[in-house]
Design a protein around this motif. Sequence first.
Motif, PDB file in Angstrom:
ATOM      1  N   LEU A  75       0.809  -1.211   0.000  1.00 24.57           N
ATOM      2  CA  LEU A  75       0.000   0.000   0.000  1.00 24.57           C
ATOM      3  C   LEU A  75       0.847   1.268   0.000  1.00 24.57           C
ATOM      4  O   LEU A  75       0.613   2.180  -0.761  1.00 24.57           O
ATOM      5  CB  LEU A  75      -0.946  -0.014   1.190  1.00 24.57           C
ATOM      6  CG  LEU A  75      -1.832  -1.265   1.268  1.00 24.57           C
ATOM      7  CD1 LEU A  75      -2.691  -1.231   2.507  1.00 24.57           C
ATOM      8  CD2 LEU A  75      -2.679  -1.400   0.013  1.00 24.57           C
ATOM      9  N   PHE A  76       1.816   1.336   0.890  1.00 20.83           N
ATOM     10  CA  PHE A  76       2.732   2.467   0.975  1.00 20.83           C
ATOM     11  C   PHE A  76       3.812   2.129   1.994  1.00 20.83           C
ATOM     12  O   PHE A  76       3.687   1.172   2.744  1.00 20.83           O
ATOM     13  CB  PHE A  76       2.022   3.784   1.345  1.00 20.83           C
ATOM     14  CG  PHE A  76       0.994   3.651   2.444  1.00 20.83           C
ATOM     15  CD1 PHE A  76       1.370   3.548   3.775  1.00 20.83           C
ATOM     16  CD2 PHE A  76      -0.355   3.636   2.151  1.00 20.83           C
ATOM     17  CE1 PHE A  76       0.431   3.436   4.785  1.00 20.83           C
ATOM     18  CE2 PHE A  76      -1.311   3.524   3.151  1.00 20.83           C
ATOM     19  CZ  PHE A  76      -0.910   3.421   4.475  1.00 20.83           C
ATOM     20  N   PRO A  77       4.891   2.925   2.030  1.00 21.11           N
ATOM     21  CA  PRO A  77       5.961   2.638   2.982  1.00 21.11           C
ATOM     22  C   PRO A  77       5.697   3.262   4.341  1.00 21.11           C
ATOM     23  O   PRO A  77       4.910   4.199   4.463  1.00 21.11           O
ATOM     24  CB  PRO A  77       7.179   3.296   2.337  1.00 21.11           C
ATOM     25  CG  PRO A  77       6.601   4.465   1.610  1.00 21.11           C
ATOM     26  CD  PRO A  77       5.248   4.000   1.107  1.00 21.11           C
ATOM     27  N   TYR A  78       6.341   2.720   5.346  1.00 25.14           N
ATOM     28  CA  TYR A  78       6.456   3.393   6.637  1.00 25.14           C
ATOM     29  C   TYR A  78       7.748   4.175   6.532  1.00 25.14           C
ATOM     30  O   TYR A  78       8.826   3.605   6.572  1.00 25.14           O
ATOM     31  CB  TYR A  78       6.524   2.371   7.775  1.00 25.14           C
ATOM     32  CG  TYR A  78       6.426   2.999   9.149  1.00 25.14           C
ATOM     33  CD1 TYR A  78       5.228   2.958   9.843  1.00 25.14           C
ATOM     34  CD2 TYR A  78       7.511   3.629   9.733  1.00 25.14           C
ATOM     35  CE1 TYR A  78       5.125   3.534  11.095  1.00 25.14           C
ATOM     36  CE2 TYR A  78       7.411   4.212  10.984  1.00 25.14           C
ATOM     37  CZ  TYR A  78       6.215   4.163  11.663  1.00 25.14           C
ATOM     38  OH  TYR A  78       6.112   4.737  12.899  1.00 25.14           O
ATOM     39  N   GLY A  79       7.670   5.460   6.316  1.00 28.02           N
ATOM     40  CA  GLY A  79       8.850   6.242   5.991  1.00 28.02           C
ATOM     41  C   GLY A  79       9.231   7.222   7.067  1.00 28.02           C
ATOM     42  O   GLY A  79       8.412   7.644   7.879  1.00 28.02           O
ATOM     43  N   GLY A  80      10.494   7.576   7.042  1.00 21.94           N
ATOM     44  CA  GLY A  80      11.025   8.575   7.957  1.00 21.94           C
ATOM     45  C   GLY A  80      12.514   8.405   8.100  1.00 21.94           C
ATOM     46  O   GLY A  80      13.089   7.441   7.603  1.00 21.94           O
ATOM     47  N   VAL A 173       3.822  -1.213   4.225  1.00 26.83           N
ATOM     48  CA  VAL A 173       2.487  -1.563   4.710  1.00 26.83           C
ATOM     49  C   VAL A 173       1.861  -2.493   3.672  1.00 26.83           C
ATOM     50  O   VAL A 173       1.709  -2.117   2.513  1.00 26.83           O
ATOM     51  CB  VAL A 173       1.632  -0.301   4.913  1.00 26.83           C
ATOM     52  CG1 VAL A 173       0.204  -0.659   5.270  1.00 26.83           C
ATOM     53  CG2 VAL A 173       2.261   0.591   5.979  1.00 26.83           C
ATOM     54  N   ILE A 174       1.528  -3.721   4.092  1.00 25.63           N
ATOM     55  CA  ILE A 174       0.977  -4.750   3.213  1.00 25.63           C
ATOM     56  C   ILE A 174      -0.429  -5.113   3.698  1.00 25.63           C
ATOM     57  O   ILE A 174      -0.613  -5.418   4.880  1.00 25.63           O
ATOM     58  CB  ILE A 174       1.853  -6.034   3.237  1.00 25.63           C
ATOM     59  CG1 ILE A 174       3.318  -5.718   2.945  1.00 25.63           C
ATOM     60  CG2 ILE A 174       1.294  -7.094   2.298  1.00 25.63           C
ATOM     61  CD1 ILE A 174       3.618  -5.316   1.544  1.00 25.63           C
TER      62      ILE A 174
END
Length: 192
Positions: A75-80, A173-174
Motif C-alpha cells: 500500500l505504501f511505505p512506513y517512511g522517515g 504496509v501490506i
Amino acid sequence: MCEFTGKCANIIQSWNPAVLGLLDSLPYDEEVVVWGRRWIVKTSTLGERHGYGVYACEDIIIEDSASYRRKGPTLFPYGGPIYKRRHWNKILTQHPEWKTFALEMDTFAGSTRRHSDGRVIDGDPIRSGNIAGFINSTVGTQHKRRANYEWVFVEGPPPAPYGQTYHEDHCLVIATRTIKSGDEFFTHYEWN
C-alpha cells in the motif's frame, strides 16, 4: 519543530519524504494520493484518545490465500529518518516530551540484523509525511477491531519508481485482508 544537535540534526535535515513517494506533510480531512491509491486522514473511529486515523478511499481486494503469506498488495511505505538506536535515544533525551511513532526495524521478520546497533525509523507524520504514522492499534480497543494490514521489513530498495532514488532498507504496509472504501486501517501494536 524541535531543535536537535549533532548527528540527529544531520539525519533529520537529510531526510526527504519524496524519495519514497510520500508527501512533505499530510492534510486532514482531504483525499491524498500516495503510491497510486487514494487515502484520507481524519478523526479515528476509536475516539479522541486515538486522534486521527487513515481511511481507504477505494476498495483494496486481496485473495484469501494472500492474507497469510504477506502477498497482499503493497500500500505504501512506513517512511522517515532512520537512526541507530543510540542516536534515537539521544533524541528522546533531548526532547522527553516528544510523542514518538517509531518502528524498531531490525526486530521484524526478514531482517538479517546486519546492524548490531539496531535501527529505528522515526515515523512521526508531522515531520515526515508518513501516512502510516496515523494508523491506529487494535490493542485495548472496545469492540475489538481486526487488523487489516501488517508492516513488513524489506532489505534494500523499494519497488520502482522509488528504488531508483532510495536504496536503504525500509518497512512497507501490506494489506492482509480486503479493505473497503471508507474502512479505517488498524494493526496490532503496543503504544503508550
